[in-house]
Write an enzyme that holds these catalytic residues in place. Structure first.
Site, mmCIF file in Angstrom:
data_model
loop_
_atom_site.group_PDB
_atom_site.id
_atom_site.type_symbol
_atom_site.label_atom_id
_atom_site.label_comp_id
_atom_site.label_asym_id
_atom_site.label_seq_id
_atom_site.Cartn_x
_atom_site.Cartn_y
_atom_site.Cartn_z
ATOM 1 C CE1 TYR A 1 -13.296 -9.261 -13.047
ATOM 2 C CE2 TYR A 1 -12.511 -9.679 -10.831
ATOM 3 C CZ TYR A 1 -12.733 -8.809 -11.877
ATOM 4 O OH TYR A 1 -12.372 -7.492 -11.752
ATOM 5 C CG HIS B 1 -17.420 -5.050 -13.127
ATOM 6 N ND1 HIS B 1 -17.269 -6.413 -13.008
ATOM 7 C CD2 HIS B 1 -16.180 -4.579 -13.373
ATOM 8 C CE1 HIS B 1 -16.001 -6.726 -13.186
ATOM 9 N NE2 HIS B 1 -15.326 -5.633 -13.408
ATOM 10 C CG ASP C 1 -11.371 -6.521 -6.514
ATOM 11 O OD1 ASP C 1 -11.941 -5.545 -5.998
ATOM 12 O OD2 ASP C 1 -11.482 -6.829 -7.719
ATOM 13 C CE LYS D 1 -14.332 -5.302 -9.008
ATOM 14 N NZ LYS D 1 -13.611 -6.570 -9.179
HETATM 15 P P1 NDP Z 1 -2.156 -6.562 -12.361
HETATM 16 O O1 NDP Z 1 -1.630 -5.190 -12.627
HETATM 17 O O2 NDP Z 1 -2.411 -6.987 -10.964
HETATM 18 O O3 NDP Z 1 -1.126 -7.573 -13.057
HETATM 19 C C1 NDP Z 1 -1.307 -8.965 -13.046
HETATM 20 C C2 NDP Z 1 -0.230 -9.577 -13.954
HETATM 21 O O4 NDP Z 1 1.067 -9.280 -13.437
HETATM 22 C C3 NDP Z 1 -0.310 -11.081 -14.052
HETATM 23 O O5 NDP Z 1 0.066 -11.418 -15.373
HETATM 24 C C4 NDP Z 1 0.734 -11.580 -13.062
HETATM 25 O O6 NDP Z 1 1.292 -12.795 -13.509
HETATM 26 C C5 NDP Z 1 1.767 -10.473 -13.128
HETATM 27 N N1 NDP Z 1 2.435 -10.231 -11.835
HETATM 28 C C6 NDP Z 1 1.869 -10.225 -10.608
HETATM 29 N N2 NDP Z 1 2.784 -9.957 -9.655
HETATM 30 C C7 NDP Z 1 3.958 -9.767 -10.298
HETATM 31 C C8 NDP Z 1 5.256 -9.463 -9.858
HETATM 32 N N3 NDP Z 1 5.536 -9.302 -8.554
HETATM 33 N N4 NDP Z 1 6.247 -9.327 -10.792
HETATM 34 C C9 NDP Z 1 5.951 -9.478 -12.117
HETATM 35 N N5 NDP Z 1 4.738 -9.776 -12.597
HETATM 36 C C10 NDP Z 1 3.744 -9.925 -11.694
HETATM 37 O O7 NDP Z 1 -3.447 -6.736 -13.299
HETATM 38 P P2 NDP Z 1 -4.943 -7.188 -13.128
HETATM 39 O O8 NDP Z 1 -5.585 -6.781 -14.394
HETATM 40 O O9 NDP Z 1 -5.081 -8.586 -12.728
HETATM 41 O O10 NDP Z 1 -5.509 -6.260 -11.972
HETATM 42 C C11 NDP Z 1 -5.528 -6.614 -10.586
HETATM 43 C C12 NDP Z 1 -6.936 -6.775 -10.090
HETATM 44 O O11 NDP Z 1 -7.703 -5.595 -10.339
HETATM 45 C C13 NDP Z 1 -7.739 -7.869 -10.814
HETATM 46 O O12 NDP Z 1 -7.364 -9.171 -10.416
HETATM 47 C C14 NDP Z 1 -9.153 -7.473 -10.432
HETATM 48 O O13 NDP Z 1 -9.415 -7.876 -9.107
HETATM 49 C C15 NDP Z 1 -9.066 -5.951 -10.536
HETATM 50 N N6 NDP Z 1 -9.513 -5.463 -11.871
HETATM 51 C C16 NDP Z 1 -10.689 -4.752 -11.919
HETATM 52 C C17 NDP Z 1 -11.171 -4.268 -13.100
HETATM 53 C C18 NDP Z 1 -12.436 -3.485 -13.114
HETATM 54 O O14 NDP Z 1 -12.972 -3.201 -14.200
HETATM 55 N N7 NDP Z 1 -12.971 -3.104 -11.973
HETATM 56 C C19 NDP Z 1 -10.473 -4.512 -14.392
HETATM 57 C C20 NDP Z 1 -9.232 -5.248 -14.230
HETATM 58 C C21 NDP Z 1 -8.778 -5.681 -13.012
HETATM 59 P P3 NDP Z 1 1.048 -14.250 -12.813
HETATM 60 O O15 NDP Z 1 -0.367 -14.333 -12.346
HETATM 61 O O16 NDP Z 1 1.355 -15.186 -13.946
HETATM 62 O O17 NDP Z 1 2.038 -14.363 -11.684
#
Ligand code: NDP
Length: 277
Positions: A50, A108, A45, A75
């Site tokens: 991004y 988006h 995704d 998006k």
């Molecule tokens: P997430 O809920 O996926 O959380 C990501 C965070 O959690 C990062 O800081 C990561 O740290 C940490 N993390 C990941 N796995 C674990 C784990 N197993 N245990 C503990 N911490 C963990 O948030 P996102 O906001 O990134 O959302 C996911 C995806 O959704 C985005 O990447 C994007 O593709 C989409 N999105 C879409 C939006 C929209 O408007 N359409 C808005 C926001 C997101 P680290 O990387 O340091 O390991």
């Protein structure tokens, strides 16, 4: 364990679990995405917003997988809602990814305060779909009222609505509305950007199951039928987030996590967010 697929309203199938790349810096995106593909993810995704579509495309090409083995979502960025701008933006996304078509292309944000009505934007999405540049089209951050306008004024019902969903924002009303209209719900920030790791209710279930809080939360989404794509640049977490299909939560566990809802967003409110980045 194989990742189950969800069939979208036009017959296209999407893996229920994917890998999100929001906030992965462009120069790290190829490597992070390659790691996810090596570990078994088959759904990525991304978004023009991004700034890392090129890295996603490179990873898919360098993975040795066939193009049709990886589901790619991107998006339409907020600044390109006008009809011709949207068509050009889709072409730019395809060029940056280095693909002939994306599997799912989303608007988006609805940007209801913008001069350019999202109905016009959706008509451009219909053209992008008709031209074969996206195998499915959908929206992101659309509220019920925004969807109702699309139903009334355009032809194609979106295949998916990607919205913020996690234990603190369970979105049951909008998810049910999506489902009633054949729209798949995609849950963004599924682990509340990592916040679930410190939740006592989720922590207790995790301890009982011998799983991490992130795994329990992602499993909760899977059992609710939503599509998820957690983001991580940490290899062990990328692996951990994939291991969701060899355990189950009881109905009581699911209800306990449902009970954590406090309608709390980690991101912007779609009704007022009109930012052009
Ligand atoms: P997430 O809920 O996926 O959380 C990501 C965070 O959690 C990062 O800081 C990561 O740290 C940490 N993390 C990941 N796995 C674990 C784990 N197993 N245990 C503990 N911490 C963990 O948030 P996102 O906001 O990134 O959302 C996911 C995806 O959704 C985005 O990447 C994007 O593709 C989409 N999105 C879409 C939006 C929209 O408007 N359409 C808005 C926001 C997101 P680290 O990387 O340091 O390991």
């Amino acid at each position: 364990m194989p990742v189950p697929s969800i069939t979208l309203n036009n017959g296209v199938t999407i893996p229920q679990l994917g890998f999100g790349v929001f906030q992965i810096p462009p120069e790290q995106t190829r490597e992070a995405t390659l790691t996810a593909l090596e570990l078994g993810y088959r759904h990525i995704d991304t978004a023009e917003m991004y700034g890392n579509e090129k890295g996603v495309g490179e990873a898919v090409r360098d993975s040795g997988l066939r193009r049709d083995e990886v589901f790619i979502t991107s998006k339409l960025n907020n600044g390109f809602h006008a009809y011709d701008d949207a068509l050009a933006a889709a072409d730019r996304t395809l060029a940056d990814l280095g693909v002939d078509a994306v599997d799912l292309f989303l608007v988006h944000w609805p940007m209801p305060g913008s001069d350019i009505d999202y109905v016009q934007t959706w008509r451009a999405m219909e053209k992008i779909y008709a031209d074969g540049k996206a195998r499915a089209i959908g929206v992101s951050n659309f509220q019920q009222a925004h969807l109702e306008r699309l139903f009334a004024e355009t032809e194609i019902v979106p295949a998916a609505n990607q919205i913020e969903v996690h234990p603190y924002l369970t979105q049951n009303s909008l998810r049910a509305f999506n489902a009633d209209h054949g729209i798949a719900t995609e849950a963004w920030s599924p682990i509340a950007k990592g916040a679930v790791a410190d939740d006592p209710v989720i922590g207790k279930i995790a301890q009982e199951k011998g799983r991490s809080p992130a795994q329990v939360t992602l499993r909760w989404h899977i059992q609710r039928g939503d599509i998820v794509f957690p983001k991580s640049v940490t290899r062990s977490r990328v692996q951990e987030n994939l291991e969701l299909f060899d355990f189950e939560l009881s109905p009581e566990d699911v209800a306990a996590i449902d009970g954590l809802n406090r309608d709390e967003r980690t991101g912007p409110d779609p009704d007022t967010f009109n930012l052009i980045p």
